[in-house]
Design an enzyme around this catalytic site. Structure first.
Site, PDB file in Angstrom:
ATOM      1  N   CYS A   1       0.830  -1.205   0.000  1.00  3.87           N
ATOM      2  CA  CYS A   1       0.000   0.000   0.000  1.00  3.87           C
ATOM      3  C   CYS A   1       0.863   1.254   0.000  1.00  3.87           C
ATOM      4  CB  CYS A   1      -0.883   0.041   1.245  1.00  3.87           C
ATOM      5  SG  CYS A   1      -1.800  -1.453   1.579  1.00  3.87           S
ATOM      6  N   ASP A   2       0.229   2.360  -0.370  1.00  3.90           N
ATOM      7  CA  ASP A   2       0.875   3.660  -0.249  1.00  3.90           C
ATOM      8  C   ASP A   2      -0.206   4.705  -0.031  1.00  3.90           C
ATOM      9  OD1 ASP A   2       3.709   4.867  -0.610  1.00  3.90           O
ATOM     10  OD2 ASP A   2       2.346   6.294  -1.572  1.00  3.90           O
TER      11      ASP A   2
END
Length: 194
Positions: A76-77
């Protein structure tokens, strides 16, 4: 919303985020943390494109380090888009204070992207939520900075911690603000299993 823990009972979380891990564990998912150190440099300014690219880059970094694995892998980011600029993690307390002062009584967009290796294929997505800050005085901000929650947090606050006291309201998925669009991930996983 489909039961995410049923679709994803155990996952490798290729992230250092304690918040993402806690969110998944609260949903009943067994998490195996394994952070990657992928390159996060880019020249893009579209927040949805940036978080999508960085999440996928993290997944590719994990796959390069681990050519063989059997569990699903999630990367994720998260970034904040505010007044035409991308806002990431602060370098220090002074930068954190500057970010929080800028958000004072205003709204910012929080963008989270994810990439999941699942059943021999890659699923990806991005989501956006709006976070509206309360009017904050200088002492309130200083008191929050004293908690050290700002460290490692995009935009210098954590909505799942004491940072919720800074926020008036959220429009969208709270998971997106924490760093993982849970609703979107659940629906996409359910669709992929049909």
């Amino acid at each position: 919303m489909p039961e995410l823990a049923y679709l994803l009972p155990k996952v490798i979380l290729a992230s250092q985020s304690v918040a993402r891990r806690a969110l998944l564990e609260e949903l009943g998912i067994e998490v195996v943390p394994y952070p990657t150190n992928s390159d996060e440099t880019h020249s893009l300014n579209n927040p949805a494109e940036v978080v999508a690219m960085l999440a996928l880059r993290k997944l590719q970094a994990y796959q390069n380090e681990h050519p063989a694995y059997s569990l699903p892998v999630l990367c994720c980011d998260t970034l904040i888009f505010f007044e035409g600029k991308l806002i990431g993690k602060p370098e220090n307390r002074a930068e954190a204070k500057s970010q929080l002062l800028a958000f004072n009584a205003k709204a910012q967009e929080v963008h989270s992207g994810w990439a999941l290796w699942y059943n021999q294929s890659i699923l990806t997505g991005t989501d956006r939520a709006m976070v509206y800050f309360k009017h904050l005085d200088d002492q309130t901000i200083e008191n929050y900075l004293d908690t050290l929650e700002y460290m490692g947090a995009a935009g210098s606050y954590r909505i799942q911690g004491k940072g919720q006291s800074l926020v008036d309201h959220i429009e969208g998925d709270k998971g997106t603000v924490i760093g993982l669009p849970v609703r979107q991930l659940s629906h996409m996983l359910a669709d992929s299993c049909k």
